[in-house]
Design a protein around this motif. Sequence first.
Motif, PDB file in Angstrom:
ATOM      1  N   ASP A 142      15.877   7.551  14.357  1.00  0.00           N
ATOM      2  CA  ASP A 142      16.139   6.230  14.970  1.00  0.00           C
ATOM      3  C   ASP A 142      17.631   5.891  15.010  1.00  0.00           C
ATOM      4  OD1 ASP A 142      13.427   5.812  15.025  1.00  0.00           O
ATOM      5  OD2 ASP A 142      13.495   3.832  14.081  1.00  0.00           O
ATOM      6  N   GLY A 143      18.450   6.652  14.261  1.00  0.00           N
ATOM      7  CA  GLY A 143      19.880   6.351  14.193  1.00  0.00           C
ATOM      8  C   GLY A 143      20.218   5.292  13.158  1.00  0.00           C
ATOM      9  N   GLN A 144      19.250   4.879  12.345  1.00  0.00           N
ATOM     10  CA  GLN A 144      19.522   3.849  11.334  1.00  0.00           C
ATOM     11  C   GLN A 144      20.071   4.442  10.041  1.00  0.00           C
ATOM     12  OE1 GLN A 144      17.407   0.341  10.726  1.00  0.00           O
ATOM     13  NE2 GLN A 144      15.949   0.689  12.374  1.00  0.00           N
ATOM     14  N   PHE A 145      19.606   5.652   9.698  1.00  0.00           N
ATOM     15  CA  PHE A 145      20.040   6.278   8.450  1.00  0.00           C
ATOM     16  C   PHE A 145      21.014   7.419   8.737  1.00  0.00           C
ATOM     17  CE2 PHE A 145      15.715   4.991   6.419  1.00  0.00           C
ATOM     18  CZ  PHE A 145      16.195   3.711   6.180  1.00  0.00           C
ATOM     19  N   ARG A 146      21.848   7.696   7.755  1.00  0.00           N
ATOM     20  CA  ARG A 146      22.904   8.699   7.937  1.00  0.00           C
ATOM     21  C   ARG A 146      22.331  10.116   8.100  1.00  0.00           C
ATOM     22  NH1 ARG A 146      26.266   7.958   2.695  1.00  0.00           N
ATOM     23  NH2 ARG A 146      27.733   9.306   3.784  1.00  0.00           N
ATOM     24  N   LYS A 147      23.086  10.947   8.813  1.00  0.00           N
ATOM     25  CA  LYS A 147      22.645  12.326   9.053  1.00  0.00           C
ATOM     26  C   LYS A 147      23.630  13.332   8.469  1.00  0.00           C
ATOM     27  CE  LYS A 147      20.262  11.288  13.362  1.00  0.00           C
ATOM     28  NZ  LYS A 147      20.420  11.302  14.816  1.00  0.00           N
ATOM     29  N   ASP A 148      24.690  12.844   7.803  1.00  0.00           N
ATOM     30  CA  ASP A 148      25.713  13.767   7.296  1.00  0.00           C
ATOM     31  C   ASP A 148      25.385  14.324   5.915  1.00  0.00           C
ATOM     32  OD1 ASP A 148      26.012  11.302   6.080  1.00  0.00           O
ATOM     33  OD2 ASP A 148      28.191  11.434   5.925  1.00  0.00           O
ATOM     34  N   MET A 149      24.215  13.959   5.380  1.00  0.00           N
ATOM     35  CA  MET A 149      23.761  14.534   4.106  1.00  0.00           C
ATOM     36  C   MET A 149      22.293  14.896   4.276  1.00  0.00           C
ATOM     37  SD  MET A 149      25.273  11.839   1.313  1.00  0.00           S
ATOM     38  CE  MET A 149      27.051  11.584   1.117  1.00  0.00           C
ATOM     39  N   PRO A 150      21.820  15.987   3.612  1.00  0.00           N
ATOM     40  CA  PRO A 150      20.421  16.389   3.771  1.00  0.00           C
ATOM     41  C   PRO A 150      19.460  15.315   3.254  1.00  0.00           C
ATOM     42  CG  PRO A 150      21.649  18.031   2.479  1.00  0.00           C
ATOM     43  CD  PRO A 150      22.564  16.881   2.705  1.00  0.00           C
ATOM     44  N   THR A 151      18.305  15.229   3.885  1.00  0.00           N
ATOM     45  CA  THR A 151      17.278  14.279   3.468  1.00  0.00           C
ATOM     46  C   THR A 151      16.908  14.488   1.995  1.00  0.00           C
ATOM     47  OG1 THR A 151      16.422  14.157   5.709  1.00  0.00           O
ATOM     48  CG2 THR A 151      14.925  13.468   3.973  1.00  0.00           C
ATOM     49  N   SER A 152      16.821  15.743   1.555  1.00  0.00           N
ATOM     50  CA  SER A 152      16.429  16.016   0.161  1.00  0.00           C
ATOM     51  C   SER A 152      17.397  15.346  -0.812  1.00  0.00           C
ATOM     52  CB  SER A 152      16.367  17.522  -0.110  1.00  0.00           C
ATOM     53  OG  SER A 152      17.667  18.091  -0.043  1.00  0.00           O
ATOM     54  N   TRP A 153      18.680  15.341  -0.465  1.00  0.00           N
ATOM     55  CA  TRP A 153      19.681  14.688  -1.328  1.00  0.00           C
ATOM     56  C   TRP A 153      19.474  13.173  -1.340  1.00  0.00           C
ATOM     57  CZ3 TRP A 153      22.974  15.077  -5.135  1.00  0.00           C
ATOM     58  CH2 TRP A 153      23.961  14.095  -5.301  1.00  0.00           C
ATOM     59  N   LEU A 154      19.242  12.598  -0.156  1.00  0.00           N
ATOM     60  CA  LEU A 154      19.062  11.147  -0.076  1.00  0.00           C
ATOM     61  C   LEU A 154      17.832  10.706  -0.878  1.00  0.00           C
ATOM     62  CD1 LEU A 154      19.965  10.704   3.723  1.00  0.00           C
ATOM     63  CD2 LEU A 154      21.454  10.287   1.740  1.00  0.00           C
ATOM     64  N   VAL A 155      16.776  11.524  -0.827  1.00  0.00           N
ATOM     65  CA  VAL A 155      15.563  11.207  -1.589  1.00  0.00           C
ATOM     66  C   VAL A 155      15.847  11.326  -3.091  1.00  0.00           C
ATOM     67  CG1 VAL A 155      13.176  11.929  -2.070  1.00  0.00           C
ATOM     68  CG2 VAL A 155      14.005  11.854   0.293  1.00  0.00           C
ATOM     69  N   ALA A 156      16.609  12.352  -3.479  1.00  0.00           N
ATOM     70  CA  ALA A 156      16.953  12.529  -4.899  1.00  0.00           C
ATOM     71  C   ALA A 156      17.786  11.339  -5.399  1.00  0.00           C
ATOM     72  CB  ALA A 156      17.722  13.836  -5.098  1.00  0.00           C
ATOM     73  N   VAL A 157      18.711  10.852  -4.567  1.00  0.00           N
ATOM     74  CA  VAL A 157      19.553   9.712  -4.954  1.00  0.00           C
ATOM     75  C   VAL A 157      18.668   8.466  -5.134  1.00  0.00           C
ATOM     76  CG1 VAL A 157      21.361   8.138  -4.132  1.00  0.00           C
ATOM     77  CG2 VAL A 157      21.697  10.616  -3.978  1.00  0.00           C
ATOM     78  N   LEU A 158      17.733   8.258  -4.214  1.00  0.00           N
ATOM     79  CA  LEU A 158      16.818   7.117  -4.345  1.00  0.00           C
ATOM     80  C   LEU A 158      16.060   7.201  -5.677  1.00  0.00           C
ATOM     81  CD1 LEU A 158      14.445   5.728  -1.601  1.00  0.00           C
ATOM     82  CD2 LEU A 158      13.691   5.975  -3.947  1.00  0.00           C
ATOM     83  N   HIS A 159      15.526   8.384  -5.971  1.00  0.00           N
ATOM     84  CA  HIS A 159      14.784   8.598  -7.223  1.00  0.00           C
ATOM     85  C   HIS A 159      15.666   8.280  -8.432  1.00  0.00           C
ATOM     86  CE1 HIS A 159      11.816  10.674  -9.838  1.00  0.00           C
ATOM     87  NE2 HIS A 159      12.889  10.981 -10.538  1.00  0.00           N
ATOM     88  N   GLN A 160      16.901   8.754  -8.405  1.00  0.00           N
ATOM     89  CA  GLN A 160      17.812   8.540  -9.540  1.00  0.00           C
ATOM     90  C   GLN A 160      18.142   7.054  -9.718  1.00  0.00           C
ATOM     91  OE1 GLN A 160      17.512  11.638 -11.206  1.00  0.00           O
ATOM     92  NE2 GLN A 160      19.536  11.023 -11.857  1.00  0.00           N
ATOM     93  N   ILE A 161      18.371   6.362  -8.609  1.00  0.00           N
ATOM     94  CA  ILE A 161      18.730   4.934  -8.691  1.00  0.00           C
ATOM     95  C   ILE A 161      17.533   4.129  -9.215  1.00  0.00           C
ATOM     96  CG2 ILE A 161      19.372   2.891  -7.313  1.00  0.00           C
ATOM     97  CD1 ILE A 161      21.113   4.808  -5.582  1.00  0.00           C
ATOM     98  N   LEU A 162      16.346   4.475  -8.722  1.00  0.00           N
ATOM     99  CA  LEU A 162      15.118   3.795  -9.154  1.00  0.00           C
ATOM    100  C   LEU A 162      14.913   3.975 -10.660  1.00  0.00           C
ATOM    101  CD1 LEU A 162      12.587   2.382  -7.799  1.00  0.00           C
ATOM    102  CD2 LEU A 162      11.540   4.635  -7.705  1.00  0.00           C
ATOM    103  N   HIS A 163      15.044   5.202 -11.135  1.00  0.00           N
ATOM    104  CA  HIS A 163      14.822   5.457 -12.558  1.00  0.00           C
ATOM    105  C   HIS A 163      15.991   4.963 -13.412  1.00  0.00           C
ATOM    106  CE1 HIS A 163      10.901   7.404 -12.734  1.00  0.00           C
ATOM    107  NE2 HIS A 163      11.143   7.715 -11.480  1.00  0.00           N
ATOM    108  N   GLY A 164      17.193   4.996 -12.860  1.00  0.00           N
ATOM    109  CA  GLY A 164      18.351   4.452 -13.571  1.00  0.00           C
ATOM    110  C   GLY A 164      18.169   2.960 -13.813  1.00  0.00           C
ATOM    111  N   ALA A 165      17.575   2.279 -12.846  1.00  0.00           N
ATOM    112  CA  ALA A 165      17.323   0.843 -12.998  1.00  0.00           C
ATOM    113  C   ALA A 165      16.376   0.606 -14.175  1.00  0.00           C
ATOM    114  CB  ALA A 165      16.742   0.266 -11.715  1.00  0.00           C
ATOM    115  N   GLY A 166      15.418   1.495 -14.373  1.00  0.00           N
ATOM    116  CA  GLY A 166      14.515   1.394 -15.523  1.00  0.00           C
ATOM    117  C   GLY A 166      15.305   1.410 -16.827  1.00  0.00           C
ATOM    118  N   GLY A 167      16.259   2.310 -16.911  1.00  0.00           N
ATOM    119  CA  GLY A 167      17.108   2.398 -18.109  1.00  0.00           C
ATOM    120  C   GLY A 167      17.950   1.149 -18.297  1.00  0.00           C
TER     121      GLY A 167
END
Lengths: 194, 194
Positions: A142-167
């Motif tokens: 759709d052009g809303q999300f960035r394409k200069d980094m792989p999707t797998s990385w963006l998903v990993a960052v989301l996971h890390q931020i979500l779990h970091g918030a738990g801490g």
Amino acid sequence: MPTALSKPVARRADAVRNVERILDASIVCLQRRPSATMAEIAEEAGLGRVTLYGHFASRPALIDAVVSRVLAQGEEMLAAVDLKGDPRTALAQLIRNSWQLVDQSRSIISAAEAELSPARIRQLHDGPAARVEALVERGRADGQFRKDMPTSWLVAVLHQILHGAGGEVASGRLDPADAPERIIDTVLSVLDAR
Amino acid sequence: MPTALSKPVARRADAVRNVERILDASIVCLQRRPSATMAEIAEEAGLGRVTLYGHFASRPALIDAVVSRVLAQGEEMLAAVDLKGDPRTALAQLIRNSWQLVDQSRSIISAAEAELSPARIRQLHDGPAARVEALVERGRADGQFRKDMPTSWLVAVLHQILHGAGGEVASGRLDPADAPERIIDTVLSVLDAR
């Protein structure tokens, strides 16, 4: 020959029931204390330690089964999120629901981090990760999300931020009421197309 | 009375030497295998298990000392980074050096995550966290970094992204050569003033 047949069937039903009791008891005990022992869990389940070890040879094996079950239950909640429509809105809703799961499973997450390898934890998250991945892919198309980094990385960052918030919540630096919107803002700062 | 005095002094010197040998051996063993046992570590150190347990009563206590030492050594490398000048450039350099430490300590980080609580791991990182915090504060005062989220959160996100990259490299989804710039880009996406 009913006796020859019914015995193993009854035994199998018993085994299924015992596994359920063990998993229920594990969740109760781990929520009380992430380092709950096998002996405490057997007692909570009302079963002997021999029966417990008959089903789960070790604490890591039991924790693995507990995490699989908690994630499977979480799947029902996440599968209900409407992923059509605006990808940013859908992602925000997915994060709100995921945060609720992380927040209520904090003790079990602690136990998992202590007992399972990061690779195994990642593998157990394959289902939720695939859902986020598909949504991120759609936002990229759709052009809303960035394409200069792989999707797998963006998903990993989301996971890390979500779990970091738990801490951060656990250590009192983040108000749980602020957590979902803080996570959403942070994740969208990373994902937004430049 | 030289004998009365020299004996405890000699014993104390022995103890210091033994602790050094144990920590060196632990690093060797844990880098080979994050789940290395106390027995393996004692053997690598050339000491008996009784001596090992005399210094470190449990595996968590030993891992705690190993992590403290690795972080103290890392401090020397991080303290050498020039934090004056442009905050974005300084942060990028701090991330490059931090990544090098994370990358070369991956096995020890695994052992730490398995054995220590997230709260204790955070506490052990107080030194490096304070350095990043001061730099983020300066970038906020300069108007380069965002002010709509607390500094503690921004530092936590940096920590999570840095360690998440370790997991992505370990699982083969991220080329270690790409890691530092990927981490810098991602962290700056979060930190940049809006």
